[in-house]
Scaffold this motif. Structure first.
Motif, short mmCIF file in Angstrom:
data_model
loop_
_atom_site.label_atom_id
_atom_site.label_comp_id
_atom_site.label_asym_id
_atom_site.label_seq_id
_atom_site.Cartn_x
_atom_site.Cartn_y
_atom_site.Cartn_z
N ARG A 8 0.83 -1.20 0.00
CA ARG A 8 0.00 0.00 0.00
C ARG A 8 0.86 1.25 0.00
N THR A 9 1.90 1.21 0.84
CA THR A 9 2.75 2.39 0.91
C THR A 9 3.46 2.62 -0.41
N VAL A 10 3.88 1.54 -1.05
CA VAL A 10 4.58 1.70 -2.32
C VAL A 10 3.67 2.35 -3.35
N ARG A 11 2.44 1.86 -3.40
CA ARG A 11 1.53 2.42 -4.39
C ARG A 11 1.21 3.87 -4.06
N PHE A 12 1.09 4.15 -2.77
CA PHE A 12 0.81 5.52 -2.39
C PHE A 12 1.95 6.43 -2.79
N CYS A 13 3.17 5.96 -2.61
CA CYS A 13 4.32 6.78 -3.02
C CYS A 13 4.29 7.05 -4.52
N CYS A 27 21.40 14.17 -1.00
CA CYS A 27 20.32 14.86 -1.71
C CYS A 27 20.70 16.29 -2.01
N ILE A 28 21.31 16.92 -1.04
CA ILE A 28 21.68 18.31 -1.28
C ILE A 28 22.68 18.39 -2.41
N ALA A 29 23.55 17.41 -2.46
CA ALA A 29 24.54 17.42 -3.53
C ALA A 29 23.89 17.26 -4.89
N ARG A 30 22.81 16.49 -4.93
CA ARG A 30 22.15 16.30 -6.22
C ARG A 30 21.05 17.29 -6.47
N ASP A 31 21.01 18.36 -5.71
CA ASP A 31 20.11 19.46 -6.04
C ASP A 31 18.66 19.21 -5.73
N PHE A 32 18.38 18.38 -4.80
CA PHE A 32 16.99 18.22 -4.42
C PHE A 32 16.60 19.34 -3.49
N THR A 33 15.37 19.81 -3.63
CA THR A 33 14.96 20.89 -2.74
C THR A 33 14.12 20.41 -1.57
N ASP A 34 13.46 19.26 -1.73
CA ASP A 34 12.61 18.80 -0.65
C ASP A 34 12.70 17.30 -0.51
N LEU A 35 12.49 16.86 0.70
CA LEU A 35 12.53 15.42 0.98
C LEU A 35 11.25 15.06 1.69
N ILE A 36 10.59 14.04 1.18
CA ILE A 36 9.37 13.55 1.84
C ILE A 36 9.62 12.12 2.26
N VAL A 37 9.42 11.84 3.52
CA VAL A 37 9.56 10.47 4.00
C VAL A 37 8.20 10.03 4.51
N ILE A 38 7.76 8.92 3.99
CA ILE A 38 6.44 8.42 4.42
C ILE A 38 6.68 7.26 5.36
N ASN A 39 6.22 7.41 6.57
CA ASN A 39 6.45 6.38 7.55
C ASN A 39 5.31 5.38 7.51
N GLU A 40 5.67 4.13 7.72
CA GLU A 40 4.65 3.10 7.57
C GLU A 40 4.55 2.29 8.84
N ASP A 41 3.34 1.89 9.15
CA ASP A 41 3.17 1.06 10.33
C ASP A 41 2.08 0.07 10.04
N ARG A 42 2.39 -1.23 10.21
CA ARG A 42 1.37 -2.24 9.96
C ARG A 42 0.75 -2.09 8.58
N LYS A 43 1.61 -1.93 7.60
CA LYS A 43 1.21 -1.93 6.20
C LYS A 43 0.40 -0.74 5.75
N ILE A 44 0.21 0.26 6.58
CA ILE A 44 -0.43 1.47 6.08
C ILE A 44 0.45 2.67 6.40
N PRO A 45 0.47 3.63 5.49
CA PRO A 45 1.26 4.82 5.78
C PRO A 45 0.60 5.62 6.88
N ASN A 46 1.39 6.04 7.86
CA ASN A 46 0.77 6.78 8.94
C ASN A 46 1.53 8.03 9.35
N GLY A 47 2.62 8.33 8.67
CA GLY A 47 3.35 9.52 9.07
C GLY A 47 4.06 10.11 7.87
N LEU A 48 4.31 11.40 7.95
CA LEU A 48 4.95 12.07 6.83
C LEU A 48 5.95 13.06 7.39
N VAL A 49 7.16 12.99 6.88
CA VAL A 49 8.16 13.96 7.28
C VAL A 49 8.50 14.76 6.04
N LEU A 50 8.31 16.05 6.14
CA LEU A 50 8.56 16.91 5.00
C LEU A 50 9.71 17.83 5.37
#
Lengths: 292, 324
Positions: free
Chosen positions: B130-135, B162-185
């Motif tokens: 589920r998390t993969v598809r959501f991503c 990431c900074i070296a490769r010029d990314f401006t933002d990083l989103i991390v989706i945290n998963e728990d028990r097969k569903i995404p439940n947190g987001l770090v931006l």
């Protein structure tokens, strides 16, 4: 030695042993000095008076030995030897401590020692990596949050909010020329015209009059007296032509902004599309010149 | 005395105090010790209240009709939004200090069009289906975003890369028990990091009456209801995820709507049917976020400087106080 057999006969087979755990396929032994963890004649620490185990404490491994000479002194029963940190040297130490001991115990001790060192290595590796921190959920709070989220969703009326925002953006002309809704553009043009006509000289007003003279033919035929009643007090200019223009503007402006109008609007509204078409024909060229 | 009053009432007698000759009695129903009796009296009291309320309503309606045009306007019903406790950090649109702050904060380069957003989306370890598809769906919604899987890499080591490769933002989706439940931006060149709790995630196939897939056009962004300073900075964070110039041809809009501290994300396609009517059709995933903490630097859970943490004991005491 013969007491061992008696002990095994009693505990292992017939009576209750508190360390024994029976499952469908196997028996396990919960005794902490057990070498293999199974409940066997050769693995039972109670039923063997010569026995040895490996146990680890705080990351260090010890070899525990029990001999029949000390069977009468429970306090001194288990002798413990600290093993070397080096794996091979520790194996040699086991060998030299358990020299002349039965093969089974020696072999199982070394196996157990290997297993223990492997899992100690793994623990050390894992602590270097990131640990997953488990945060306990509080049921009441989770329920409360869920309920509040549902209520917030209902209160948000998302579809309406989004539609309103999009219409606002359309009004403020952020989309430029993509959507041509002529009434809208005309509204804006008229409002501009209004602002100009109120602030500038009479020359402009005369131009307006000229246009309105043309318009007047059509408009008066269609407009009922109702439009004359309405907005009379709101108008400030004196000329009829401007009155009509401003009435229409006011009507349109008020229509688009407020909804609670008197019922007199009804017939006027029905006539509106007809009037609009007339306006477009008349004034589109005019607005273009004005803009320029 | 209380016992006497209670005893008198228990017998359904007259009023306990002779000064007010009232029926029902004015003592509190909860003083009766007998549960059955107490329950009975409470029900009676409740019925009385309801009757009185109905009578008052009828009276008001009659008065209203009698007055006709001159009736006072209808009272505005109280809503939680109406009763919201005034937050002193509410942003005034004309506030110069706020404008100055925003001109010099970490998002200024984005808003001055100096940087183009480039997003990296990743998950926690071992994401499930589920998390993969959501991503994937999230990356189709946000233009110029890439999904990379993290196989055991520490975030702190990813960030310099990431900074070296010029990314401006990083989103991390945290998963728990097969569903995404947190987001770090996290905004990358040492920008603020926001940690959200994510709930009600709906993938595209779970949305009813959805449209086709979102296209590659740059969507517009709508940010609703971000009123306080904190809300403003979060709103700017969201806005900086999307490229500055939306392609109106695509007719897609991404909405972040804040209501009572919950941020609802929706992705729609719109069409103007006339100048007063617009139709919207939901594409794209939807989820709701609730802000948990805002950190000043990039992601650093141990030594980071927290600008705002949600402290349940202090901040959740009032039902009418919101922070965003």
């Amino acid at each position: 030695m013969h007491s061992d057999d008696v002990v095994w006969d009693t505990l292992g087979n017939r009576q209750f042993c508190s360390y024994k755990i029976t499952t469908k396929t196997q028996n396990f032994c919960r005794n902490e000095y057990n070498l293999t963890g199974l409940c066997n004649r050769s693995s039972c620490p109670l039923a063997n008076s010569q026995y040895a185990t490996i146990r680890e404490e705080k990351g260090r491994c010890y070899l525990y030995m029990k001999t029949i000479e000390r069977a009468a002194f429970p306090r001194r029963l288990w002798e413990r030897v600290l093993l070397n940190k080096n794996y091979e040297k520790a194996l040699e130490e086991i060998d030299e401590n358990l020299i002349y001991w039965p093969r089974f115990i020696r072999h199982k001790c070394k196996q157990r020692f290997t297993k223990i060192t492997q899992y100690l290595i793994r623990i050390r590796k894992l602590t270097l990596k990131r640990q997953r921190k488990l945060v306990p959920l509080r049921r009441k709070i989770e329920r409360r949050e869920k309920r509040r989220e549902e209520k917030a969703l209902v209160a948000a009326q998302l579809d309406n909010a989004i539609e309103k925002e999009l219409l606002e953006r359309l009004k403020q002309d952020t989309y430029g020329d993509i959507y041509n809704f002529p009434i809208h553009a005309f509204d804006k043009a008229l409002q501009q015209q209004d602002a100009e006509s109120e602030s500038e000289s009479d020359a402009e007003k005369e131009e307006d009059d000229d246009e309105d003279v043309d318009k007047r033919e059509f408009v008066e035929a269609d407009d009922s007296d109702l439009s004359d009643f309405e907005d009379m007090d709101k108008l400030e200019t004196s000329s009829e032509e401007e009155q009509e223009v401003e009435e229409e503007v006011e009507k349109k402006a008020s229509r688009s902004k407020s909804k609670g109008k008197t019922p007199l609007k009804g017939p006027a509204r029905r006539k509106r599309p007809y009037i609009e078409i007339e306006y477009e024909k008349e004034t589109e060229p005019a607005t273009k010149t004005k803009a320029a | 005395m209380a016992g006497d009053g209670g005893g008198a009432a228990a017998e359904d007698g007259g009023p306990p105090t002779p000064a007010r000759v009232l029926f029902p009695p004015t003592f509190s129903v909860s003083e009766i010790k007998n549960k059955q009796r107490r329950h009975f009296m409470f029900l009676r009291w409740k019925q009385q209240q309801r009757k009185e309320k109905l009578a008052a309503k009828k009276k008001r309606r009659k008065e209203r009709e009698a007055l006709g045009d001159k009736a006072p306007p209808k009272a505005i019903p109280k809503t939680i939004e109406n009763q919201r406790v005034y937050d002193e950090t509410t942003v005034d649109p004309n506030d110069e200090e706020v404008a100055f702050d925003e001109a010099t904060d970490e998002f200024a380069p984005y808003f001055n069009r100096q940087t183009v957003p480039k997003i990296l989306i990743t998950t926690s370890d071992r994401p499930r289906g589920r998390t993969v598809r959501f991503c994937e769906q999230l990356s189709s919604v946000i233009p110029n975003s890439h999904v990379y899987y993290r196989r055991g890499l520490a975030l702190k080591r990813i960030i310099p890369q990431c900074i070296a490769r010029d990314f401006t933002d990083l989103i991390v989706i945290n998963e728990d028990r097969k569903i995404p439940n947190g987001l770090v931006l996290s905004h990358l060149p040492d920008g603020p990091t926001a940690h959200f709790r994510m709930s009600s995630v709906r993938l595209r196939k779970e949305i009813k009456r959805k449209g086709k897939e979102p296209t590659e056009h740059v969507p517009e962004v709508i940010l609703n209801n971000f009123t306080t300073r904190l809300g403003h900075s979060i709103g700017r964070m969201f806005a900086s995820l999307f490229p500055h110039d939306p392609q109106f041809i695509g007719r897609q809009v991404a909405t972040f709507h804040n209501q009572r501290d919950y941020i609802f994300f929706r992705f729609h396609r719109y069409i103007f049917k006339s100048e007063k009517k617009v139709g919207i059709q939901e594409l794209g995933p939807r989820f709701t976020l609730k802000l948990r903490s805002l950190q000043k630097g990039t992601f650093d859970s141990k030594f980071g400087e927290y600008e705002w943490i949600h402290k349940r004991r202090e901040m959740d005491t009032s039902r009418r106080k919101f922070h965003l």
